[in-house]
Design a protein around this motif. Structure first.
Motif, PDB file in Angstrom:
ATOM      1  N   ASP A  14      19.904 -10.046  13.030  1.00 50.13           N
ATOM      2  CA  ASP A  14      18.660  -9.702  14.085  1.00 50.13           C
ATOM      3  C   ASP A  14      18.438 -10.619  15.096  1.00 50.13           C
ATOM      4  O   ASP A  14      17.748 -11.212  15.434  1.00 50.13           O
ATOM      5  CB  ASP A  14      17.367  -9.723  13.164  1.00 50.13           C
ATOM      6  CG  ASP A  14      16.515  -8.711  13.935  1.00 50.13           C
ATOM      7  OD1 ASP A  14      16.931  -8.100  15.284  1.00 50.13           O
ATOM      8  OD2 ASP A  14      15.374  -8.941  13.727  1.00 50.13           O
ATOM      9  N   GLU A  16      19.338 -10.016  18.741  1.00 45.53           N
ATOM     10  CA  GLU A  16      19.068  -9.745  19.771  1.00 45.53           C
ATOM     11  C   GLU A  16      17.591 -10.133  20.556  1.00 45.53           C
ATOM     12  O   GLU A  16      17.291 -10.553  21.707  1.00 45.53           O
ATOM     13  CB  GLU A  16      18.926  -8.034  20.036  1.00 45.53           C
ATOM     14  CG  GLU A  16      20.103  -7.426  19.882  1.00 45.53           C
ATOM     15  CD  GLU A  16      21.460  -7.694  20.955  1.00 45.53           C
ATOM     16  OE1 GLU A  16      21.092  -8.564  21.940  1.00 45.53           O
ATOM     17  OE2 GLU A  16      22.555  -7.446  20.656  1.00 45.53           O
ATOM     18  N   PRO A  17      16.743  -9.972  19.509  1.00 41.98           N
ATOM     19  CA  PRO A  17      15.287 -10.800  19.952  1.00 41.98           C
ATOM     20  C   PRO A  17      15.464 -12.141  20.069  1.00 41.98           C
ATOM     21  O   PRO A  17      14.985 -12.839  21.146  1.00 41.98           O
ATOM     22  CB  PRO A  17      14.332 -10.601  18.922  1.00 41.98           C
ATOM     23  CG  PRO A  17      14.750  -9.296  17.997  1.00 41.98           C
ATOM     24  CD  PRO A  17      16.215  -9.617  18.121  1.00 41.98           C
ATOM     25  N   GLU A  20      17.379 -12.437  23.773  1.00 42.95           N
ATOM     26  CA  GLU A  20      16.678 -12.192  24.648  1.00 42.95           C
ATOM     27  C   GLU A  20      15.689 -13.297  24.902  1.00 42.95           C
ATOM     28  O   GLU A  20      15.509 -13.725  26.299  1.00 42.95           O
ATOM     29  CB  GLU A  20      15.712 -10.831  24.419  1.00 42.95           C
ATOM     30  CG  GLU A  20      14.722 -10.565  25.379  1.00 42.95           C
ATOM     31  CD  GLU A  20      13.986  -9.185  25.348  1.00 42.95           C
ATOM     32  OE1 GLU A  20      13.449  -8.966  26.297  1.00 42.95           O
ATOM     33  OE2 GLU A  20      14.183  -8.614  24.274  1.00 42.95           O
ATOM     34  N   SER A  40      18.974  -4.732  28.158  1.00 36.60           N
ATOM     35  CA  SER A  40      19.724  -3.480  27.727  1.00 36.60           C
ATOM     36  C   SER A  40      21.142  -3.543  28.461  1.00 36.60           C
ATOM     37  O   SER A  40      22.095  -3.333  27.881  1.00 36.60           O
ATOM     38  CB  SER A  40      19.042  -2.345  28.114  1.00 36.60           C
ATOM     39  OG  SER A  40      18.975  -2.109  29.573  1.00 36.60           O
ATOM     40  N   HIS A 183      18.808  -0.098  16.029  1.00 35.87           N
ATOM     41  CA  HIS A 183      17.567  -1.412  15.866  1.00 35.87           C
ATOM     42  C   HIS A 183      16.457  -0.692  16.423  1.00 35.87           C
ATOM     43  O   HIS A 183      16.377  -0.148  17.270  1.00 35.87           O
ATOM     44  CB  HIS A 183      18.057  -2.432  16.825  1.00 35.87           C
ATOM     45  CG  HIS A 183      17.456  -3.651  16.729  1.00 35.87           C
ATOM     46  ND1 HIS A 183      16.133  -3.953  17.022  1.00 35.87           N
ATOM     47  CD2 HIS A 183      17.772  -4.969  15.924  1.00 35.87           C
ATOM     48  CE1 HIS A 183      15.716  -5.108  16.710  1.00 35.87           C
ATOM     49  NE2 HIS A 183      16.824  -5.756  16.203  1.00 35.87           N
ATOM     50  N   PRO A 184      15.326  -1.031  15.704  1.00 33.17           N
ATOM     51  CA  PRO A 184      14.162  -0.605  15.962  1.00 33.17           C
ATOM     52  C   PRO A 184      13.581  -0.877  17.415  1.00 33.17           C
ATOM     53  O   PRO A 184      12.865  -0.203  17.927  1.00 33.17           O
ATOM     54  CB  PRO A 184      13.192  -0.578  14.811  1.00 33.17           C
ATOM     55  CG  PRO A 184      13.850  -2.023  14.282  1.00 33.17           C
ATOM     56  CD  PRO A 184      15.156  -1.799  14.425  1.00 33.17           C
ATOM     57  N   ARG A 185      13.957  -2.051  17.708  1.00 34.16           N
ATOM     58  CA  ARG A 185      13.595  -2.635  19.240  1.00 34.16           C
ATOM     59  C   ARG A 185      14.161  -2.073  20.280  1.00 34.16           C
ATOM     60  O   ARG A 185      13.711  -2.237  21.376  1.00 34.16           O
ATOM     61  CB  ARG A 185      13.219  -4.218  18.868  1.00 34.16           C
ATOM     62  CG  ARG A 185      12.743  -4.926  20.202  1.00 34.16           C
ATOM     63  CD  ARG A 185      12.411  -6.260  19.962  1.00 34.16           C
ATOM     64  NE  ARG A 185      11.828  -7.005  20.979  1.00 34.16           N
ATOM     65  CZ  ARG A 185      11.441  -8.144  20.912  1.00 34.16           C
ATOM     66  NH1 ARG A 185      11.470  -8.948  20.093  1.00 34.16           N
ATOM     67  NH2 ARG A 185      11.125  -8.883  22.172  1.00 34.16           N
ATOM     68  N   TYR A 186      15.745  -2.042  20.042  1.00 29.27           N
ATOM     69  CA  TYR A 186      16.455  -1.843  21.008  1.00 29.27           C
ATOM     70  C   TYR A 186      17.294  -0.724  20.739  1.00 29.27           C
ATOM     71  O   TYR A 186      18.641  -0.741  20.373  1.00 29.27           O
ATOM     72  CB  TYR A 186      17.253  -2.964  21.361  1.00 29.27           C
ATOM     73  CG  TYR A 186      16.823  -4.351  21.349  1.00 29.27           C
ATOM     74  CD1 TYR A 186      16.089  -4.872  22.765  1.00 29.27           C
ATOM     75  CD2 TYR A 186      16.601  -5.469  20.335  1.00 29.27           C
ATOM     76  CE1 TYR A 186      15.629  -6.046  23.052  1.00 29.27           C
ATOM     77  CE2 TYR A 186      16.299  -6.386  20.602  1.00 29.27           C
ATOM     78  CZ  TYR A 186      15.541  -6.905  21.789  1.00 29.27           C
ATOM     79  OH  TYR A 186      14.749  -8.062  21.926  1.00 29.27           O
TER      80      TYR A 186
END
Length: 213
Positions: A14, A16-17, A20, A40, A183-186
């Motif tokens: 996980d 990506e967070p 970012e 994105s 992914h739920p966020r992205y």
């Protein structure tokens, strides 16, 4: 299906967070401006592509220095805490009993190795590819095509596991069937998600039976 080729970021880890947070802070600290669509746009880019993009945002270092500094920060974060996706180790080992496994990631080689070694998954994969090692990053198909070549398997005999819009486009362009694990966020947009052969909610649903093994 003979082989399954995993993405790394957003599928097994996980990250990506973390990416970012690290890149956003780096841009702000070094004179740049983060835009609304930056995260994105960065997803799926190779190291050379995203470091050049951060330079375009105003980060004051040249792209190769940006890449080195950001990757150092990411490696440090992973060593402190590896954010594996729920069910990732189990899914990898479950499929490794039935298929040859590969990995095609936009992460630099250094971070791929840190994740697989820290997660005790290195021995599960017969071939791993960083987009640093091919001409173009996702959504171009280069990374997935190279993974199939290293595995000795035709792309059409591979299933790819992806989460992002650029990743889905990349694997589809390579001629692979694609299982989407959004992914739920992205989450990927509907146009990219429409390229998926299967869509699952999480890695628990990723079974040999789903892939036809």
């Amino acid at each position: 299906m003979e082989a399954c080729v995993f993405d790394l970021d957003g599928v097994l880890v996980d990250s990506e967070p973390v990416w970012e947070e690290v890149r956003r802070a780096f841009v702000a600290e070094h004179g740049g401006t983060w835009r609304a669509d930056t995260q994105s746009r960065l997803m799926g880019m190779s190291t050379g592509e995203w470091s050049a993009y951060l330079h375009e945002l105003g980060a004051r270092f040249p792209p190769d220095e940006i890449a080195r500094r950001v990757v150092d920060l990411m490696a440090e974060r992973y060593r402190d805490h590896l954010p594996l996706m729920r069910g990732a180790p189990e899914a990898v080992r479950r499929l490794a009993d039935h298929f040859t496994l590969g990995l095609a990631s936009s992460s630099p080689r250094r971070l791929i190795d840190v994740v697989l070694e820290s997660g005790d998954l290195h021995d599960c994969f017969d071939a791993t590819v960083s987009t640093e090692e091919v001409a173009r990053g996702k959504p171009a198909p280069d990374g997935y095509l190279e993974a199939a070549r290293r595995l000795g398997v035709e792309p059409g005999a591979c299933v790819a596991v992806e989460d992002s819009a650029n990743g889905l486009r990349s694997a589809d362009a390579a001629g692979m069937r694609v299982v989407a694990v959004p992914h739920p966020r992205y989450p990927p947009g509907p146009d990219a998600l429409a390229l998926a052969w299967r869509v699952v909610d999480d890695l628990d649903a990723l079974t040999p039976e789903l892939l036809g093994g």
